[in-house]
Design a protein around this motif. Structure first.
Motif, PDB file in Angstrom:
ATOM      1  N   SER A 224      52.561  13.193  33.181  1.00 47.17           N
ATOM      2  CA  SER A 224      51.744  13.945  34.132  1.00 47.17           C
ATOM      3  C   SER A 224      51.255  15.251  33.513  1.00 47.17           C
ATOM      4  CB  SER A 224      52.584  14.238  35.375  1.00 47.17           C
ATOM      5  OG  SER A 224      52.156  15.411  36.004  1.00 47.17           O
ATOM      6  N   GLN A 225      49.945  15.476  33.598  1.00 48.39           N
ATOM      7  CA  GLN A 225      49.353  16.698  33.035  1.00 48.39           C
ATOM      8  C   GLN A 225      49.898  17.946  33.732  1.00 48.39           C
ATOM      9  OE1 GLN A 225      45.160  16.794  31.503  1.00 48.39           O
ATOM     10  NE2 GLN A 225      44.824  18.019  33.333  1.00 48.39           N
ATOM     11  N   VAL A 226      50.051  17.854  35.044  1.00 46.11           N
ATOM     12  CA  VAL A 226      50.558  19.002  35.815  1.00 46.11           C
ATOM     13  C   VAL A 226      51.975  19.350  35.369  1.00 46.11           C
ATOM     14  CG1 VAL A 226      51.220  19.779  38.125  1.00 46.11           C
ATOM     15  CG2 VAL A 226      49.089  18.508  37.808  1.00 46.11           C
ATOM     16  N   SER A 227      52.803  18.314  35.244  1.00 47.27           N
ATOM     17  CA  SER A 227      54.191  18.531  34.861  1.00 47.27           C
ATOM     18  C   SER A 227      54.299  19.089  33.438  1.00 47.27           C
ATOM     19  CB  SER A 227      54.945  17.207  34.990  1.00 47.27           C
ATOM     20  OG  SER A 227      56.235  17.337  34.495  1.00 47.27           O
ATOM     21  N   LEU A 228      53.539  18.489  32.506  1.00 48.67           N
ATOM     22  CA  LEU A 228      53.594  18.957  31.117  1.00 48.67           C
ATOM     23  C   LEU A 228      53.035  20.372  30.991  1.00 48.67           C
ATOM     24  CD1 LEU A 228      52.632  15.626  29.332  1.00 48.67           C
ATOM     25  CD2 LEU A 228      54.745  16.891  28.970  1.00 48.67           C
ATOM     26  N   GLU A 229      51.981  20.663  31.750  1.00 50.95           N
ATOM     27  CA  GLU A 229      51.415  22.020  31.704  1.00 50.95           C
ATOM     28  C   GLU A 229      52.470  23.046  32.132  1.00 50.95           C
ATOM     29  OE1 GLU A 229      47.278  22.999  33.149  1.00 50.95           O
ATOM     30  OE2 GLU A 229      48.442  24.223  34.546  1.00 50.95           O
TER      31      GLU A 229
ATOM     32  N   GLY B  34      60.769   2.824  42.861  1.00 53.03           N
ATOM     33  CA  GLY B  34      59.560   3.613  42.655  1.00 53.03           C
ATOM     34  C   GLY B  34      59.646   4.964  43.341  1.00 53.03           C
ATOM     35  N   GLU B  35      60.164   4.954  44.551  1.00 50.27           N
ATOM     36  CA  GLU B  35      60.285   6.205  45.317  1.00 50.27           C
ATOM     37  C   GLU B  35      61.293   7.154  44.635  1.00 50.27           C
ATOM     38  OE1 GLU B  35      58.328   6.688  47.927  1.00 50.27           O
ATOM     39  OE2 GLU B  35      59.101   8.729  48.229  1.00 50.27           O
ATOM     40  N   VAL B  36      62.390   6.580  44.195  1.00 51.20           N
ATOM     41  CA  VAL B  36      63.441   7.390  43.545  1.00 51.20           C
ATOM     42  C   VAL B  36      62.896   8.095  42.299  1.00 51.20           C
ATOM     43  CG1 VAL B  36      65.578   7.209  42.191  1.00 51.20           C
ATOM     44  CG2 VAL B  36      65.394   6.033  44.390  1.00 51.20           C
ATOM     45  N   MET B  37      62.078   7.396  41.505  1.00 50.53           N
ATOM     46  CA  MET B  37      61.663   7.945  40.214  1.00 50.53           C
ATOM     47  C   MET B  37      60.445   8.857  40.302  1.00 50.53           C
ATOM     48  SD  MET B  37      64.132   6.856  38.486  1.00 50.53           S
ATOM     49  CE  MET B  37      63.688   7.550  36.888  1.00 50.53           C
ATOM     50  N   GLU B  39      58.215  12.272  41.225  1.00 52.48           N
ATOM     51  CA  GLU B  39      58.484  13.714  41.212  1.00 52.48           C
ATOM     52  C   GLU B  39      58.963  14.139  42.590  1.00 52.48           C
ATOM     53  OE1 GLU B  39      57.210  15.419  38.296  1.00 52.48           O
ATOM     54  OE2 GLU B  39      57.384  17.512  38.867  1.00 52.48           O
ATOM     55  N   GLY B  40      60.052  14.859  42.652  1.00 49.94           N
ATOM     56  CA  GLY B  40      60.574  15.330  43.933  1.00 49.94           C
ATOM     57  C   GLY B  40      61.241  16.675  43.740  1.00 49.94           C
ATOM     58  N   ARG B  45      60.614  14.369  34.457  1.00 48.69           N
ATOM     59  CA  ARG B  45      61.285  14.530  33.158  1.00 48.69           C
ATOM     60  C   ARG B  45      62.798  14.593  33.346  1.00 48.69           C
ATOM     61  NH1 ARG B  45      63.265  18.781  30.148  1.00 48.69           N
ATOM     62  NH2 ARG B  45      62.787  20.129  31.895  1.00 48.69           N
ATOM     63  N   GLU B  46      63.240  15.350  34.363  1.00 49.40           N
ATOM     64  CA  GLU B  46      64.682  15.445  34.617  1.00 49.40           C
ATOM     65  C   GLU B  46      65.244  14.090  35.031  1.00 49.40           C
ATOM     66  OE1 GLU B  46      64.719  20.123  36.075  1.00 49.40           O
ATOM     67  OE2 GLU B  46      64.249  18.540  37.507  1.00 49.40           O
ATOM     68  N   LYS B  47      64.478  13.371  35.855  1.00 47.45           N
ATOM     69  CA  LYS B  47      64.939  12.045  36.282  1.00 47.45           C
ATOM     70  C   LYS B  47      65.013  11.073  35.100  1.00 47.45           C
ATOM     71  CE  LYS B  47      63.605  12.444  41.119  1.00 47.45           C
ATOM     72  NZ  LYS B  47      62.822  11.953  42.251  1.00 47.45           N
ATOM     73  N   ALA B  48      64.050  11.182  34.199  1.00 50.47           N
ATOM     74  CA  ALA B  48      64.074  10.301  33.021  1.00 50.47           C
ATOM     75  C   ALA B  48      65.294  10.605  32.156  1.00 50.47           C
ATOM     76  CB  ALA B  48      62.779  10.471  32.219  1.00 50.47           C
ATOM     77  N   LEU B  49      65.641  11.878  32.030  1.00 51.22           N
ATOM     78  CA  LEU B  49      66.828  12.248  31.242  1.00 51.22           C
ATOM     79  C   LEU B  49      68.110  11.738  31.908  1.00 51.22           C
ATOM     80  CD1 LEU B  49      65.772  15.861  30.182  1.00 51.22           C
ATOM     81  CD2 LEU B  49      66.328  14.002  28.594  1.00 51.22           C
TER      82      LEU B  49
END
Lengths: 357, 112
Positions: A224-229, B34-37, B39-40, B45-49
């Motif tokens: 996501s561009q927003v997240s990476l920014e 899908g809902e879990v992963m 952005e919330g 990025r934190e969820k992927a880690l």
């Protein structure tokens, strides 16, 4: 510090991918690798874009030369220090000015390369452009600013002419950046960003816009561009006190040196499959080829910078060069599509201005 | 159907076919997943880690590939990814070691 280049140009290495014909053969599953993927053109046609047509020329993007002080591992231009002869002449730049002045729909002149600042007519060209009232974008690789004393005043020059500086920085750490762009690039990039900040770039209230470009440093798509920014802003401020305006996430298209990397590393099929699987129909109406015309150093016209690097010139043939620029014909042309176009429609989409959706 | 290996990269690509034998539950799982992963309160990025760490704890080769890619895509770097794996390993090690309190108690009860 001088840069230790990652590679040499495909042309210098005698790599068969220096031939755009071979690149197109690979992309279409006829050479080196047999992998075949659904035709991009058919995907777009099925959406009702038959053919895909322009919405008007708003961005006039000029590649003013393939000469560069870097030889980045992913470069779709195959630019580098050896490409001294492929630099736009003053006569062609004058022709560009004439067309820009006569075409009210053009809002932005996007100057790219190579390192565009290495063209000996660069400053003259920007000075002329600044009198047209059009937005000027310079795609600056940052390290050029500190590479030689004659470029040290570029930040002041850019500021004087209100140039929007768009600069590549693939990550906010040294290892990831240098792996893509050459040893020493990260440190020089940080120095250059601080010099740009010092004259007001990226600072609130100055109107001097400094945008960064994120290209993934390997065979994966941008998030996501927003997240990476947000991450880039936080990290660059925290680590180096650097500020900037926007981050543009650009997907690496499978052409030129990045195609060579994909094939050499055994990632080509998986990467193409990922691009195909991530095809997002919602990105098609906003594809940059619809509002851009791309000009090569020798004056030929293309639907986009990537078609330029594959030497797929615009149709119709009579308006393929600056000298025969026909606005009406260009506005009603059919945009030429091929398999690399999946790179612009994957996920949130990709353009020279970042994500589409 | 026979195959040479228990794990094959191709199986991950066919994950979606699990609905073939139980459509309702399968679809509910994918919707929930899908809902879990998304952005919330935590970033993707934190969820992927977190997912990468769990993948190592559960030793799932599919998830290790998938979430190594996801971590790169969402901006995590090598150092963060390895730290996440160390967190998983440390928790697993701690889980074993904490049971040694039970062992010690039992030994002490039986000993003079």
């Amino acid at each position: 510090m001088s840069i230790h280049q990652k590679s040499k140009s495909l042309a210098t290495l005698g790599n068969e991918l220096a031939s755009t014909f071979i690149q197109l053969e690979v992309l279409n599953g006829h050479h080196v690798i047999e992998a075949k993927f659904p035709r991009f053109k058919e995907k777009v046609t099925a959406l009702g874009f038959d053919p895909l047509t322009p919405t008007g020329i708003e961005i006039f993007q000029i590649n003013i030369g393939k000469l560069c002080n870097q030889t980045c591992a992913h470069c779709h231009v195959d630019a580098g220090p050896s490409r001294k002869d492929e630099v736009m002449s003053k006569a062609h730049l004058e022709k560009c000015l004439e067309i820009i002045g006569a075409t009210p729909s053009i809002q932005t002149v996007d100057i790219t390369g190579g390192a565009p600042e290495m063209n000996q007519h660069f400053r003259w060209f920007v000075e002329q452009l600044s009198q047209t009232g059009k937005k000027i974008t310079d795609r600056c690789n940052l390290t050029i600013i500190v590479s030689n004393p004659k470029y040290h005043d570029l930040p002041e020059f850019f500021a004087r002419h209100r140039v929007n500086v768009v600069s590549s920085l693939p990550y906010f750490t040294k290892s990831r950046t240098d792996a893509q762009r050459g040893d020493g690039v990260f440190d020089d990039s940080i120095k250059a960003l601080l010099m740009l900040n010092a004259v007001g770039y990226g600072q609130e209230g100055t109107g001097l816009e400094l945008d960064l470009v994120y290209n993934p440093t390997g065979a994966f798509l941008p998030g996501s561009q927003v997240s990476l920014e947000g991450q880039f802003k936080q990290q660059l401020l925290h680590r180096y006190s650097i500020v900037f305006n926007q981050l543009y996430c650009i997907t690496n298209l499978p052409i030129s040196r990045f195609l060579d990397y994909l094939l050499q590393s055994g990632n080509y099929e998986d990467y193409m499959q990922e691009l195909v699987s991530a095809f997002n129909p919602a990105t098609v109406p906003g594809l940059m080829c619809r509002n851009t015309i791309s000009v090569s150093w020798d004056g030929f016209l293309y639907d986009c910078d990537f078609n330029q690097m594959l030497d797929v010139k615009v149709e119709p043939a009579h308006t393929r060069h600056l000298d025969s620029f026909d606005l009406d014909a260009l506005n009603s042309r059919s945009i030429l599509l091929n398999q690399h176009c999946y790179g612009c429609t994957a996920g949130a989409g990709s353009s020279c201005g970042g994500a589409i959706k | 159907m026979t195959k040479e290996n228990y794990f094959s990269k191709d199986e991950l690509k066919r994950f979606g076919t699990i609905t073939e034998f139980q459509e309702t539950m399968g679809n509910k799982f994918f919707d929930w997943y899908g809902e879990v992963m998304k952005e919330g309160a935590l970033t993707v990025r934190e969820k992927a880690l977190i997912a990468l760490a769990v993948a190592h704890a559960t030793q799932c080769p599919y998830c290790i590939d998938a979430y190594s890619s996801a971590c790169l895509k969402h901006g995590a770097d090598e150092e963060q990814m390895m730290e996440a794996v160390h967190v998983a390993a440390a928790i697993r090690a701690g889980t074993s070691l904490v049971y040694s309190v039970q062992m010690m108690d039992h030994v002490k009860k039986l000993s003079m």
